[in-house]
Structure formats: structure tokens, C-alpha cells
Design a protein around this motif. Structure first.
Motif, PDB file in Angstrom:
ATOM      1  N   PRO A  97       0.822  -1.218   0.000  1.00 28.09           N
ATOM      2  CA  PRO A  97       0.000   0.000   0.000  1.00 28.09           C
ATOM      3  C   PRO A  97       0.857   1.269   0.000  1.00 28.09           C
ATOM      4  O   PRO A  97       1.925   1.304   0.607  1.00 28.09           O
ATOM      5  CB  PRO A  97      -0.810  -0.112   1.294  1.00 28.09           C
ATOM      6  CG  PRO A  97      -0.858  -1.576   1.577  1.00 28.09           C
ATOM      7  CD  PRO A  97       0.466  -2.128   1.109  1.00 28.09           C
ATOM      8  N   PHE A  98       0.333   2.299  -0.670  1.00 25.64           N
ATOM      9  CA  PHE A  98       1.048   3.574  -0.836  1.00 25.64           C
ATOM     10  C   PHE A  98       0.192   4.695  -0.282  1.00 25.64           C
ATOM     11  O   PHE A  98      -1.021   4.751  -0.500  1.00 25.64           O
ATOM     12  CB  PHE A  98       1.317   3.806  -2.323  1.00 25.64           C
ATOM     13  CG  PHE A  98       1.753   5.212  -2.672  1.00 25.64           C
ATOM     14  CD1 PHE A  98       3.103   5.526  -2.753  1.00 25.64           C
ATOM     15  CD2 PHE A  98       0.825   6.213  -2.934  1.00 25.64           C
ATOM     16  CE1 PHE A  98       3.516   6.824  -3.086  1.00 25.64           C
ATOM     17  CE2 PHE A  98       1.218   7.498  -3.259  1.00 25.64           C
ATOM     18  CZ  PHE A  98       2.569   7.802  -3.337  1.00 25.64           C
ATOM     19  N   LYS A 117      -3.297  -5.484  -9.056  1.00 26.99           N
ATOM     20  CA  LYS A 117      -2.389  -6.003  -8.033  1.00 26.99           C
ATOM     21  C   LYS A 117      -3.052  -6.072  -6.651  1.00 26.99           C
ATOM     22  O   LYS A 117      -2.478  -6.625  -5.708  1.00 26.99           O
ATOM     23  CB  LYS A 117      -1.151  -5.106  -7.937  1.00 26.99           C
ATOM     24  CG  LYS A 117      -0.164  -5.269  -9.082  1.00 26.99           C
ATOM     25  CD  LYS A 117       0.779  -6.420  -8.800  1.00 26.99           C
ATOM     26  CE  LYS A 117       1.948  -6.439  -9.755  1.00 26.99           C
ATOM     27  NZ  LYS A 117       2.926  -7.491  -9.395  1.00 26.99           N
ATOM     28  N   GLY A 118      -4.253  -5.477  -6.538  1.00 22.82           N
ATOM     29  CA  GLY A 118      -4.925  -5.444  -5.250  1.00 22.82           C
ATOM     30  C   GLY A 118      -4.239  -4.550  -4.242  1.00 22.82           C
ATOM     31  O   GLY A 118      -4.241  -4.831  -3.038  1.00 22.82           O
ATOM     32  N   VAL A 119      -3.650  -3.445  -4.734  1.00 20.96           N
ATOM     33  CA  VAL A 119      -2.885  -2.533  -3.878  1.00 20.96           C
ATOM     34  C   VAL A 119      -3.663  -1.235  -3.661  1.00 20.96           C
ATOM     35  O   VAL A 119      -4.172  -0.647  -4.615  1.00 20.96           O
ATOM     36  CB  VAL A 119      -1.510  -2.221  -4.499  1.00 20.96           C
ATOM     37  CG1 VAL A 119      -0.775  -1.165  -3.672  1.00 20.96           C
ATOM     38  CG2 VAL A 119      -0.673  -3.482  -4.600  1.00 20.96           C
ATOM     39  N   THR A 120      -3.728  -0.782  -2.431  1.00 20.89           N
ATOM     40  CA  THR A 120      -4.371   0.488  -2.099  1.00 20.89           C
ATOM     41  C   THR A 120      -3.402   1.639  -2.328  1.00 20.89           C
ATOM     42  O   THR A 120      -2.267   1.604  -1.842  1.00 20.89           O
ATOM     43  CB  THR A 120      -4.831   0.498  -0.632  1.00 20.89           C
ATOM     44  OG1 THR A 120      -5.771  -0.558  -0.430  1.00 20.89           O
ATOM     45  CG2 THR A 120      -5.476   1.833  -0.270  1.00 20.89           C
ATOM     46  N   VAL A 121      -3.845   2.655  -3.063  1.00 19.73           N
ATOM     47  CA  VAL A 121      -3.052   3.851  -3.326  1.00 19.73           C
ATOM     48  C   VAL A 121      -3.830   5.055  -2.811  1.00 19.73           C
ATOM     49  O   VAL A 121      -4.920   5.350  -3.311  1.00 19.73           O
ATOM     50  CB  VAL A 121      -2.741   4.009  -4.827  1.00 19.73           C
ATOM     51  CG1 VAL A 121      -2.007   5.315  -5.094  1.00 19.73           C
ATOM     52  CG2 VAL A 121      -1.909   2.830  -5.319  1.00 19.73           C
ATOM     53  N   LEU A 122      -3.262   5.748  -1.832  1.00 21.52           N
ATOM     54  CA  LEU A 122      -3.969   6.861  -1.186  1.00 21.52           C
ATOM     55  C   LEU A 122      -3.130   8.136  -1.220  1.00 21.52           C
ATOM     56  O   LEU A 122      -2.376   8.424  -0.290  1.00 21.52           O
ATOM     57  CB  LEU A 122      -4.308   6.513   0.264  1.00 21.52           C
ATOM     58  CG  LEU A 122      -5.396   5.476   0.519  1.00 21.52           C
ATOM     59  CD1 LEU A 122      -5.490   5.176   2.001  1.00 21.52           C
ATOM     60  CD2 LEU A 122      -6.741   5.958  -0.005  1.00 21.52           C
TER      61      LEU A 122
END
Length: 279
Positions: A97-98, A117-122
């Protein structure tokens, strides 16, 4: 939980301070190009969770290597906004996560990759932008219809601290970033129509106003960037007639920077004086 903090400037130091005192965090890798200075600072503060690593963020391959080797649970980007896309791409590539406090900029272009990719970007997870937007959306969701919205944000030094300089302000992020924000054009909705103010004119008397805040007093308010893009983000409808985002400072701030802008001190256009180019 392990955190990787990229950038050890004014904001990066504040983030590391909070993480050092958070019971949820067990390890912190703090990366900066000035690693020796960062190590001296963390030693002075007596931080026990922090490990400083050198990094030239201008080299994407080094970013990717660091994220892989650090194996963090979250990547926190406190670098200048121009570095944000490469850092986010490295985090997504590693499945981490980012989060950052900068405006989203070009990050929406990575949405498909992040979802795959199932990655959270905030991005926009600071105070402004960040907390102001969250509170704004929460307020909007409490209403049936919204005809107008004004969002105000401010990070104000205590009066005693502010009184020792002519701008009544303290730089808690990059001074270059402050100046760029002051030259950023403003977009907003007024009387149902989109309107704009060119960069450098946001402090003019006709474009700014005073807001009285209970318990604080009168504050200078000026347009803060692009409010139009948040109409869709907030899910606002065709009934909307006004939309504006504003920043606030202690009285006198607008007048000071209006003069500076009029004199050209915020203009980056290069001018030759004798044998030297200045801007």
C-alpha cells in the motif's frame, strides 16, 4: 508493522516522529539522499525504531530495489510531488500500500495497475489536501441537496510564533512548494458557472476575503487551487451553484503576497540582468 518513509525533510521528520511513538509500528525505514544528516537527526532524537537508508529517488531502479528489500507493510511518500508517480509504481509493483500527502496528479493513470495487483493507493492524505476533503465529503453525505460548498483549510502557527516574521507564517513543508502554490491558478464554480483566476492574482483584494473563525478570530482567506475536480469526487449534482476551496492565514498574509506577486518575485520567467539570468 513495518513502514518505509521516503523523504526526511520537514514533513518526513514529522511522519517519522509520529510513527516512532505509534504502538502499531515496530520498524521504520527512513530513506533520504542526505542519509548522514538523517542519521544524526534520529540519533539526536533517540529514536529506537528508525533505520536510515540512503536513496536517490531520481533513479527508479533504486526505488524498486529499496521497496523490495525493506519489505514494508506500507510505503509513505514524503518526497516532492514530482517523485510521487515513480514511488507509487514501485509500491504497486511490490504489492505494498502507498500513501502520500500530495495531490493525486497523474496517479489515477495507475488505477488499473493498482486494482490488478490489489494494492491500495492513497494520495491527498495530509491535512490539505486530505482531512479537509474527508470532512467535506462526510458533511455532503449528511445533506439531501447541496447548492453551494466552501471548503477552508489552514495550518496556523501560534500568534506568538507567527509574530516574528513579516508573513506571519511558518514553513512546515518545502518553501518551493509554498511559492508554487501561491502561483497556482484557481478554478471554482460561481453562480453556476465555472470561473478561474490566473496564478499570482489569488491574493488581490477582489479575489480574497476575511473569515471570522470562532475562538480564533479574523483570518485571511484565498482561493486554493482547483475546486472543480472535487465536484465529481463529492458526488455533487446539477443543483450546485457554488464550489470553492480556500486556504487561510493570519491577517496581513494576503496583502504581503499580493505585493510580492505584483512585483514579480513569484514569477519563474527568467530575466537577464547584465551577465546573469535570474527568476
Amino acid at each position: 508493522m513495518k513502514a518505509l518513509v521516503l523523504g526526511f525533510g520537514l514533513q518526513g521528520k514529522a511522519v517519522v516522529h509520529d510513527l516512532e511513538h505509534s504502538p502499531a509500528i515496530t520498524q521504520i525505514a527512513a530513506a533520504d539522499i542526505a542519509a548522514d544528516k538523517a542519521r544524526a537527526y534520529t540519533a539526536q532524537k533517540g529514536y529506537r525504531k528508525v533505520r536510515v537508508v540512503p536513496l536517490n529517488a531520481a533513479q527508479p531502479e533504486l526505488l524498486e530495489q529499496l521497496v523490495r528489500e525493506a519489505a514494508p507493510h506500507v510505503v509513505i511518500c514524503m518526497l516532492p510531488p514530482d517523485f510521487q508517480p515513480a514511488v507509487a509504481r514501485a509500491a504497486i509493483g511490490a504489492g505494498v500500500p502507498f500513501v502520500s500527502s500530495s495531490y493525486a496528479g497523474s496517479l489515477p493513470e495507475l488505477d488499473g495497475l493498482a486494482q490488478a495487483k490489489g494494492v491500495t493507493v492513497l494520495p491527498e492524505m495530509g491535512m490539505d489536501p486530505g482531512i479537509d476533503l474527508i470532512l467535506g465529503r462526510l458533511a455532503v453525505d449528511e445533506l439531501d441537496v447541496v447548492h453551494g460548498m466552501r471548503s477552508y483549510g489552514a495550518g496556523l502557527p501560534e500568534p506568538a510564533c507567527a509574530a516574528d516574521n513579516p508573513i506571519h507564517y511558518k514553513i512546515t513543508w518545502t518553501f518551493e512548494g509554498v511559492l508554487k502554490a501561491y502561483m497556482r491558478p484557481a478554478r471554482f464554480l460561481k453562480d453556476g458557472k465555472e470561473a478561474a483566476i490566473p496564478g499570482g492574482r489569488i491574493f488581490r483584494k477582489e479575489n480574497s476575503h476575511t473569515l471570522n473563525v470562532p475562538g480564533v478570530g479574523a483570518l485571511d482567506a484565498y482561493y486554493n487551487g482547483d475546486a472543480m475536480r472535487y465536484i465529481d469526487v463529492f458526488g455533487l449534482g446539477s443543483e450546485l451553484r457554488e464550489m470553492g476551496r480556500f486556504a487561510m492565514r493570519w491577517p496581513g498574509h494576503n496583502q504581503f503576497w499580493d505585493v510580492m506577486a505584483e512585483l514579480g518575485f513569484l514569477d519563474e520567467t527568467r530575466t537577464r540582468m547584465g551577465d546573469t539570468e535570474i527568476s
